[in-house]
Design an enzyme around this catalytic site. Structure first.
Site: not given
Length: 370
Positions: A256-258
């Site tokens: 996922g993002h980050n």
């Protein structure tokens, strides 16, 4: 591609036994090995199937004479040596040297010396591709992305814009280092949070639509990283999603993002890591492991297949289950579950015994004498 047994023994750091001039053109399991194959028989159960007059890869301490072999390579660490052997004998086709005429490359892109780029590849503006990169057909690479030396990008893979990748990167077919992440918002998220805290009791429900939060961060990937087929890595919302040096990501894994993923990690098939989670170095996530968002998993953690991680995990812990607990705790829980039917039967028998005792002791149950 062929090698003599002596050449292979030297390359693998093994001890040569027998005729080193014999030629090896491939590897096979013991019961399928032909005259020019080296049989992989590093354990006794495999060695039993060796055919006399053959060539074999054996563990140190095994006796080639017992099996009537013509040649053998004896190894201290067979599993590690197998990696070297398969690398040398791998016949996988690669793009022809040079740039195929049916490829579209922006004039501002820089292609390193010795690169091989197949047909129907699209390379965007100000992209930099390292020396000796091999890019198969139908690959797309977005604007301003940088890929290091000796990369191998298989057919159909997608790399979005502003992605920074180190040397010796491997990207398998149809994997995607994505244009965007999955951060979304709604006008009123407070109700959702309250529902989570109240274990699903919802009130004051209103129709709302999701609004996308655009991803301004990129993706940064270290040296010697491998990403499997159909895997996805989301770019960061503001800062970059980061994958550490030497990490190996299997097929159908979602990052996922980050997310910050440490060095030398291994994520097995269908594992998923939710947004903004930090994972330490040398972490192993088995198949179908799920990791919740905004938590931390410490260095050297091992999560067995199917584990679901909802909270922070201290370094060095071996975990299993849903929700994740220590491995020994999970084993005790499973033992307890298996004992439940017997426990239910014992409780039912105890209840019946107590009932009978109470019935006997109740007033009015005894007969009156005349």
């Amino acid at each position: 591609m062929t090698f003599t047994v002596a050449e292979l023994a030297k390359a693998l750091g093994g001890t040569l036994w027998g005729d080193g001039s014999l030629v090896v053109a491939g590897a096979a399991e013991p019961d399928e090995a032909g005259a020019d194959h080296i049989a992989i028989a590093t354990a006794a159960k495999y060695a039993e199937k060796l055919r006399p007059g053959g060539i074999a890869l054996l563990a140190e301490g095994m006796n080639p004479e017992t099996h009537g072999l013509l040649a053998a390579i004896l190894l201290k660490r067979p599993r590690l040596a197998l990696a070297g052997l398969t690398r040398r004998l791998d016949p996988a086709p690669e793009p022809a040297p040079g740039i195929h005429p049916m490829t579209v490359i922006d004039d501002s892109a820089v292609i390193g010396e010795g690169a091989a780029i197949g047909p129907f590849v699209t390379i965007g503006a100000r992209v930099r591709i390292g020396a000796r990169a091999r890019i198969a057909s139908h690959v797309s690479i977005g604007d301003r992305s940088v890929i290091g030396d000796d990369a191998l990008i298989h057919a159909g893979a997608r790399i979005a814009h502003d992605v920074i990748i180190g040397d010796r990167f491997i990207l398998h077919p149809n994997a995607s280092i994505r244009r965007t992440g999955f951060p979304l918002s709604r006008p009123n998220l407070r109700g959702s949070r309250k529902s989570a805290q109240s274990l699903g009791l919802r009130g004051d429900i209103k129709a709302q639509h999701w609004t996308r939060i655009h991803s301004l961060g990129g993706v940064e990937i270290g040296d010697d990283v491998e990403v499997g087929a159909l895997a996805g890595i989301d770019r960061g919302t503001i800062r970059a999603t980061r994958i550490g040096r030497g990490t190996k990501i299997d097929n159908q894994v979602q990052i996922g993002h980050n997310v910050i993923l440490g060095e030398d990690c291994m994520l097995c098939g269908q594992a998923g890591v939710a947004g903004s989670t930090r994972i330490g170095n040398r972490v192993v996530l088995g198949g179908k492991v799920g990791v919740s968002d905004n938590i931390f998993v410490g260095d050297d953690v091992i999560a067995g297949g199917g584990t679901e991680i909802y909270t922070n995990v201290p370094a060095g812990r071996v975990i299993l289950g849903s929700p994740a607990v220590k491995m020994e705790t999970h084993v005790e829980i499973q033992k307890g579950i298996r004992r439940l039917p017997r426990l239910y039967a014992q409780v039912a028998q105890l209840q019946e015994t107590v009932k009978k005792m109470l019935d006997k002791g109740r007033p009015g149950r005894t007969r009156r004498r005349g």
